[in-house]
Design a protein around this motif. Sequence first.
Motif, PDB file in Angstrom:
ATOM      1  N   HIS A 196      56.107 -28.337 -44.874  1.00 33.06           N
ATOM      2  CA  HIS A 196      55.044 -27.667 -45.513  1.00 33.06           C
ATOM      3  C   HIS A 196      53.761 -28.186 -44.776  1.00 33.06           C
ATOM      4  CE1 HIS A 196      52.269 -25.725 -48.621  1.00 33.06           C
ATOM      5  NE2 HIS A 196      51.630 -26.879 -48.609  1.00 33.06           N
ATOM      6  N   ARG A 197      52.694 -27.390 -44.628  1.00 30.15           N
ATOM      7  CA  ARG A 197      51.524 -27.538 -43.999  1.00 30.15           C
ATOM      8  C   ARG A 197      50.544 -27.723 -45.144  1.00 30.15           C
ATOM      9  NH1 ARG A 197      54.247 -29.496 -40.554  1.00 30.15           N
ATOM     10  NH2 ARG A 197      54.972 -28.454 -38.699  1.00 30.15           N
ATOM     11  N   ILE A 240      47.275 -27.821 -47.118  1.00 28.01           N
ATOM     12  CA  ILE A 240      45.737 -27.590 -46.951  1.00 28.01           C
ATOM     13  C   ILE A 240      45.035 -28.630 -47.881  1.00 28.01           C
ATOM     14  CG2 ILE A 240      43.969 -25.837 -47.607  1.00 28.01           C
ATOM     15  CD1 ILE A 240      46.186 -23.786 -47.302  1.00 28.01           C
ATOM     16  N   SER A 278      37.494 -27.142 -45.694  1.00 23.46           N
ATOM     17  CA  SER A 278      38.789 -26.870 -46.005  1.00 23.46           C
ATOM     18  C   SER A 278      39.249 -27.169 -44.429  1.00 23.46           C
ATOM     19  CB  SER A 278      39.502 -25.789 -46.707  1.00 23.46           C
ATOM     20  OG  SER A 278      38.774 -25.583 -47.783  1.00 23.46           O
ATOM     21  N   ILE A 301      43.726 -27.455 -42.621  1.00 27.38           N
ATOM     22  CA  ILE A 301      45.089 -27.436 -42.693  1.00 27.38           C
ATOM     23  C   ILE A 301      45.652 -28.680 -41.993  1.00 27.38           C
ATOM     24  CG2 ILE A 301      47.368 -26.278 -42.215  1.00 27.38           C
ATOM     25  CD1 ILE A 301      45.817 -23.621 -42.068  1.00 27.38           C
ATOM     26  N   ARG A 316      45.372 -28.730 -51.856  1.00 25.04           N
ATOM     27  CA  ARG A 316      45.119 -27.514 -52.567  1.00 25.04           C
ATOM     28  C   ARG A 316      46.390 -26.980 -53.618  1.00 25.04           C
ATOM     29  NH1 ARG A 316      42.956 -22.456 -49.540  1.00 25.04           N
ATOM     30  NH2 ARG A 316      41.127 -24.164 -49.098  1.00 25.04           N
ATOM     31  N   ARG A 319      39.469 -20.449 -47.040  1.00 24.81           N
ATOM     32  CA  ARG A 319      41.083 -19.625 -47.473  1.00 24.81           C
ATOM     33  C   ARG A 319      41.339 -19.394 -45.889  1.00 24.81           C
ATOM     34  NH1 ARG A 319      42.534 -19.086 -52.639  1.00 24.81           N
ATOM     35  NH2 ARG A 319      44.320 -18.924 -51.556  1.00 24.81           N
ATOM     36  N   PHE A 320      42.650 -19.728 -45.721  1.00 26.87           N
ATOM     37  CA  PHE A 320      43.463 -19.264 -44.308  1.00 26.87           C
ATOM     38  C   PHE A 320      44.022 -18.156 -44.361  1.00 26.87           C
ATOM     39  CE2 PHE A 320      42.253 -23.814 -44.672  1.00 26.87           C
ATOM     40  CZ  PHE A 320      41.625 -24.027 -43.728  1.00 26.87           C
ATOM     41  N   THR A 325      50.400 -19.375 -44.523  1.00 31.40           N
ATOM     42  CA  THR A 325      50.066 -20.859 -44.742  1.00 31.40           C
ATOM     43  C   THR A 325      49.104 -20.931 -46.141  1.00 31.40           C
ATOM     44  OG1 THR A 325      49.855 -21.612 -42.545  1.00 31.40           O
ATOM     45  CG2 THR A 325      48.645 -23.080 -43.989  1.00 31.40           C
ATOM     46  N   ASP A 326      48.414 -19.820 -46.505  1.00 29.14           N
ATOM     47  CA  ASP A 326      47.442 -19.859 -47.411  1.00 29.14           C
ATOM     48  C   ASP A 326      47.359 -18.431 -48.330  1.00 29.14           C
ATOM     49  OD1 ASP A 326      45.742 -20.753 -49.459  1.00 29.14           O
ATOM     50  OD2 ASP A 326      43.892 -20.582 -48.210  1.00 29.14           O
TER      51      ASP A 326
END
Lengths: 402, 159
Positions: free
Chosen positions: A33-34, A36, A48, A50, A90, B16-17, B21-22
């Motif tokens: 998992h990456r 955030i 923010s 990653i 996050r 927010r990406f 991923t997000d």
Amino acid sequence: MKAARAVRCLGHLDVSADGRLDGWCCLPDQPGHRAIVDIVVDGQAVQSVIATRLRPDLRDLGMGDGYCGFQIPLLARQPRTARVVEARERSLGFVFGRALLPGDPVARRAEGRLDAVADRLAASAASLALAYRGQPASVAESFGLLGPALLRGHAAAVGPGGTPPVPGLAAAQRAISRIPMADLGQVARPRISILGHAAAPVDDLAAALRQAAAALAGLDAEFLLLDDGSQPLAWLLSTRLRGLALIRRQARLDAGAFLNAGLCAARGDQLAVLSDPTRVDAHALAHLLAPADPGTVHLGATIGRHLREAGLDGFDEPPAGEADVEADLAGMACVLARQSFHRIGGFAERADEQDGDVWQAAGIWVDFALRARALGLQLVVWPARRRFRESPVAPHAAGKNP
Amino acid sequence: MDKVVDVVPYEIGMSRFFGQTDIGRAGLLHGWSDPEEAHVWNDGPEAALRLITRKPRTPYRLTFEGEPFLSKGCPRQDMTLFVNGLRLGFWRLTEPRPHTLSVVIEPQQMNDRNGMTTLNLVWYLPTSVRPADVGLGSDYRELGFCFRMLTITAEVADG
């Protein structure tokens, strides 16, 4: 106080002198998992990232594939008065790193204002056991959480010449696993900060912190632990007590700077500094903290002794109250409002006592008390034992620390 | 992929990406390709995103990052951003590199309800093309812009 099942997030945050943020974050349960990471300044998200930067050192430690680092410049849009930067994962909302932004340490903020009372201070200066020289260095690098501690433990486990020293990471983890996991709670905007010194055995410390968390549950408290290395396993406590922030003392930090670092990292409006959390009754502490009185500085018995030895007297005694429970306050150093801490200007840094024990460094406490008195604050010196009523916030939690 | 999945909850200041991923598919109303790991392409001339954040007391600055789809057969991408139906920005992108684009949203341009505000963002990309139509493989999606990140900040200190 909720039970926690496992460590779900590991990470670390550092701030360089030029304001660059360095850190890493990973979720052990999800190695691919990456994470955030939201950067939060004084409670407000400002950017923010990653965490995907390769960290070979963490890969070698088994932190997933090692792609969990980040390095970003801190944007200029944080408030001018910002002091504390936090890193928050996050998906869990877990704050894994906290550091001070570079800038003037608090001990210098009061300098100009203190000039106005210089005459009064000068009258007392002869009795001071220190020379306040100012010009303290940035204390931003004094912070560390679990991340560097793990690295340090890993390095220790390997050791020079292949000799595995004791305890080493694995042995330390085995030892720390005896401590039941607990959640001290995470408060977005804490009203009270409990700053303890990691002086007692870790089992006793953990029990005391758990009990304090229960007793202060209604007061939005956060918990920080000052780790000066006197307890070798203290740096792993945050793996068992979720929500505990650990502040490591670096060799170059003198006693005053170490205390300032801890108190600057605290975010509550009320600050309680405990020289030994196992010797402070939690519900008695709640009595001291529940009423917010910015005009009063409460000092513990040890600090009172320092003041008397310095030839100072005339300090107030605590008011007589109803007496139901005998409470231990021997480990209390100081309780005061954050604004009073800033008014006083923090503790003198680079004083004569460079390497001394924080709680035995009489000079910085005498200086602190004198400056507080010069500013018109009421100083109350508490005895080591005191009778209290039952806790005003959590009567069920009343009881003695182990 | 033209299915309303959710809205994107948004905390002012954070980024927010786009991509798995997000954001994933959350808030992607229509006009999007399947999200890839760290980005998502528009698919068609109009891509719509809905997000929700707290009611503003000051203007917000919305910033988004990404790269246009450019090739010999498609030398430019025109992009117009509508926020809650209001045209707030236009860009003509001719360089194949990452771009950071932003607009300011005034409080009166937002729809407040129960202390929260909903932002309906629509990117209009009339120059989107199918790579297959310009001799670039067999991709039949209509691509104009590769979205990577979106940030909303208070234009001045927000309390």
